[in-house]
Design a protein around this motif. Structure first.
Motif, mmCIF file in Angstrom:
data_model
loop_
_atom_site.group_PDB
_atom_site.id
_atom_site.type_symbol
_atom_site.label_atom_id
_atom_site.label_comp_id
_atom_site.label_asym_id
_atom_site.label_seq_id
_atom_site.Cartn_x
_atom_site.Cartn_y
_atom_site.Cartn_z
ATOM 1 N N LEU A 1 0.858 -1.178 0.000
ATOM 2 C CA LEU A 1 0.000 0.000 0.000
ATOM 3 C C LEU A 1 0.897 1.231 0.000
ATOM 4 O O LEU A 1 1.710 1.407 0.900
ATOM 5 C CB LEU A 1 -0.904 0.008 1.236
ATOM 6 C CG LEU A 1 -1.838 1.208 1.394
ATOM 7 C CD1 LEU A 1 -2.851 1.272 0.258
ATOM 8 C CD2 LEU A 1 -2.565 1.120 2.732
ATOM 9 N N LEU A 2 0.789 2.045 -1.061
ATOM 10 C CA LEU A 2 1.551 3.273 -1.137
ATOM 11 C C LEU A 2 0.764 4.326 -1.892
ATOM 12 O O LEU A 2 -0.203 4.009 -2.587
ATOM 13 C CB LEU A 2 2.924 3.055 -1.783
ATOM 14 C CG LEU A 2 2.960 2.559 -3.215
ATOM 15 C CD1 LEU A 2 3.989 3.345 -4.000
ATOM 16 C CD2 LEU A 2 3.347 1.086 -3.217
ATOM 17 N N SER A 3 1.167 5.545 -1.728
ATOM 18 C CA SER A 3 0.468 6.651 -2.359
ATOM 19 C C SER A 3 1.187 7.028 -3.651
ATOM 20 O O SER A 3 2.402 7.221 -3.663
ATOM 21 C CB SER A 3 0.443 7.851 -1.407
ATOM 22 O OG SER A 3 -0.330 8.877 -1.944
ATOM 23 N N VAL A 4 0.411 7.126 -4.741
ATOM 24 C CA VAL A 4 0.941 7.540 -6.037
ATOM 25 C C VAL A 4 0.193 8.799 -6.450
ATOM 26 O O VAL A 4 -1.036 8.790 -6.566
ATOM 27 C CB VAL A 4 0.766 6.440 -7.107
ATOM 28 C CG1 VAL A 4 1.293 6.908 -8.455
ATOM 29 C CG2 VAL A 4 1.451 5.147 -6.677
ATOM 30 N N LYS A 5 0.940 9.869 -6.640
ATOM 31 C CA LYS A 5 0.356 11.164 -7.008
ATOM 32 C C LYS A 5 -0.738 11.573 -6.025
ATOM 33 O O LYS A 5 -1.805 12.044 -6.402
ATOM 34 C CB LYS A 5 -0.153 11.132 -8.440
ATOM 35 C CG LYS A 5 0.939 10.876 -9.455
ATOM 36 C CD LYS A 5 0.425 10.868 -10.877
ATOM 37 C CE LYS A 5 1.584 10.604 -11.827
ATOM 38 N NZ LYS A 5 1.174 10.565 -13.220
ATOM 39 N N GLY A 6 -0.478 11.320 -4.729
ATOM 40 C CA GLY A 6 -1.403 11.712 -3.673
ATOM 41 C C GLY A 6 -2.590 10.791 -3.467
ATOM 42 O O GLY A 6 -3.449 11.060 -2.640
ATOM 43 N N LYS A 7 -2.644 9.688 -4.187
ATOM 44 C CA LYS A 7 -3.773 8.762 -4.098
ATOM 45 C C LYS A 7 -3.288 7.403 -3.572
ATOM 46 O O LYS A 7 -2.391 6.794 -4.160
ATOM 47 C CB LYS A 7 -4.375 8.596 -5.494
ATOM 48 C CG LYS A 7 -5.503 7.613 -5.594
ATOM 49 C CD LYS A 7 -5.991 7.551 -7.035
ATOM 50 C CE LYS A 7 -6.818 6.315 -7.279
ATOM 51 N NZ LYS A 7 -7.149 6.137 -8.693
ATOM 52 N N PRO A 8 -3.868 6.905 -2.449
ATOM 53 C CA PRO A 8 -3.443 5.591 -1.950
ATOM 54 C C PRO A 8 -3.860 4.489 -2.928
ATOM 55 O O PRO A 8 -4.972 4.497 -3.448
ATOM 56 C CB PRO A 8 -4.168 5.448 -0.615
ATOM 57 C CG PRO A 8 -5.247 6.461 -0.615
ATOM 58 C CD PRO A 8 -4.909 7.506 -1.621
ATOM 59 N N MET A 9 -2.912 3.576 -3.175
ATOM 60 C CA MET A 9 -3.175 2.478 -4.105
ATOM 61 C C MET A 9 -2.671 1.168 -3.499
ATOM 62 O O MET A 9 -1.612 1.139 -2.873
ATOM 63 C CB MET A 9 -2.489 2.734 -5.449
ATOM 64 C CG MET A 9 -3.001 3.983 -6.153
ATOM 65 S SD MET A 9 -2.355 4.154 -7.822
ATOM 66 C CE MET A 9 -3.361 2.919 -8.663
ATOM 67 N N LEU A 10 -3.424 0.110 -3.708
ATOM 68 C CA LEU A 10 -3.047 -1.214 -3.238
ATOM 69 C C LEU A 10 -2.444 -1.994 -4.397
ATOM 70 O O LEU A 10 -3.106 -2.239 -5.407
ATOM 71 C CB LEU A 10 -4.256 -1.956 -2.682
ATOM 72 C CG LEU A 10 -3.966 -3.314 -2.059
ATOM 73 C CD1 LEU A 10 -3.070 -3.157 -0.827
ATOM 74 C CD2 LEU A 10 -5.256 -4.018 -1.691
ATOM 75 N N PHE A 11 -1.184 -2.383 -4.243
ATOM 76 C CA PHE A 11 -0.448 -3.129 -5.260
ATOM 77 C C PHE A 11 -0.455 -4.614 -4.890
ATOM 78 O O PHE A 11 -0.365 -4.964 -3.717
ATOM 79 C CB PHE A 11 0.999 -2.641 -5.327
ATOM 80 C CG PHE A 11 1.168 -1.273 -5.941
ATOM 81 C CD1 PHE A 11 1.832 -1.119 -7.144
ATOM 82 C CD2 PHE A 11 0.685 -0.138 -5.306
ATOM 83 C CE1 PHE A 11 2.009 0.133 -7.706
ATOM 84 C CE2 PHE A 11 0.852 1.123 -5.853
ATOM 85 C CZ PHE A 11 1.513 1.257 -7.066
ATOM 86 N N VAL A 12 -0.522 -5.475 -5.893
ATOM 87 C CA VAL A 12 -0.519 -6.928 -5.705
ATOM 88 C C VAL A 12 0.764 -7.483 -6.303
ATOM 89 O O VAL A 12 1.173 -7.081 -7.405
ATOM 90 C CB VAL A 12 -1.741 -7.575 -6.404
ATOM 91 C CG1 VAL A 12 -1.722 -9.083 -6.254
ATOM 92 C CG2 VAL A 12 -3.030 -6.994 -5.862
ATOM 93 N N ASP A 13 1.414 -8.426 -5.591
ATOM 94 C CA ASP A 13 2.639 -8.999 -6.122
ATOM 95 C C ASP A 13 2.354 -9.845 -7.355
ATOM 96 O O ASP A 13 1.296 -10.455 -7.471
ATOM 97 C CB ASP A 13 3.387 -9.802 -5.057
ATOM 98 C CG ASP A 13 2.693 -11.093 -4.659
ATOM 99 O OD1 ASP A 13 1.449 -11.144 -4.696
ATOM 100 O OD2 ASP A 13 3.390 -12.039 -4.286
ATOM 101 N N THR A 14 3.304 -9.820 -8.284
ATOM 102 C CA THR A 14 3.202 -10.600 -9.513
ATOM 103 C C THR A 14 4.542 -11.279 -9.772
ATOM 104 O O THR A 14 5.527 -11.004 -9.084
ATOM 105 C CB THR A 14 2.840 -9.710 -10.723
ATOM 106 O OG1 THR A 14 3.888 -8.769 -10.935
ATOM 107 C CG2 THR A 14 1.529 -8.985 -10.514
ATOM 108 N N LEU A 15 4.578 -12.109 -10.774
ATOM 109 C CA LEU A 15 5.786 -12.828 -11.134
ATOM 110 C C LEU A 15 6.885 -11.848 -11.528
ATOM 111 O O LEU A 15 6.656 -10.906 -12.286
ATOM 112 C CB LEU A 15 5.483 -13.771 -12.304
ATOM 113 C CG LEU A 15 6.592 -14.699 -12.756
ATOM 114 C CD1 LEU A 15 6.971 -15.649 -11.616
ATOM 115 C CD2 LEU A 15 6.137 -15.496 -13.958
ATOM 116 N N ALA A 16 8.081 -12.057 -10.983
ATOM 117 C CA ALA A 16 9.236 -11.217 -11.304
ATOM 118 C C ALA A 16 10.469 -12.095 -11.439
ATOM 119 O O ALA A 16 10.615 -13.081 -10.719
ATOM 120 C CB ALA A 16 9.459 -10.180 -10.208
#
Length: 126
Positions: free
Chosen positions: A67-82
């Motif tokens: 969970l981090l803020s991008v351009k002032g908007k909180p966003m929930l990121f999901v892990d993917t294959l890397a």
């Protein structure tokens, strides 16, 4: 995205949407169907004097969210294959970490575009 990741992301996003933006960054994220084992908060210092606060939601068995803020908007990121490190995705954004380092990308800028926030470093345990 496989079905499990899609359902997990939908449940997590629904839970996040039910919270206010300020509460989402300050409070606990609760998705009863996806119990988490740890929720470390990491403060990253990035190039150009930028900083990021990232809360990680780590589930036993390997799945995790950021969970981090991008351009002032909180966003929930999901892990993917890397291939290396951990790659988290939310909409057009990618938060890619390896160890204590991370970069934030906007995929709409093209496949070879530079990160929009680069050279982020966090001290272990902080």
């Amino acid at each position: 995205m496989n079905t499990l990741h899609r359902h997990a992301a939908q449940a997590a996003i629904a839970a996040l949407a039910s919270l206010g933006a300020t509460a989402a960054l300050a409070g606990a994220l609760s998705v009863p169907e996806i119990p988490v084992d740890a929720t470390p908060l990491r403060n990253y210092q990035c190039q150009g004097g930028q900083s990021l606060k990232v809360t990680y939601y780590n589930k036993q068995g390997g799945q995790s969210f950021a969970l981090l803020s991008v351009k002032g908007k909180p966003m929930l990121f999901v892990d993917t294959l890397a291939g290396s490190g951990v790659r988290y995705v939310a909409g057009p954004y990618v938060w890619w970490t390896k160890g204590n380092h991370g970069d934030l990308y906007d995929t709409t800028a093209g496949p070879n575009a530079a990160p929009i926030i680069a050279g982020c470093t966090s001290s272990p345990g902080k």
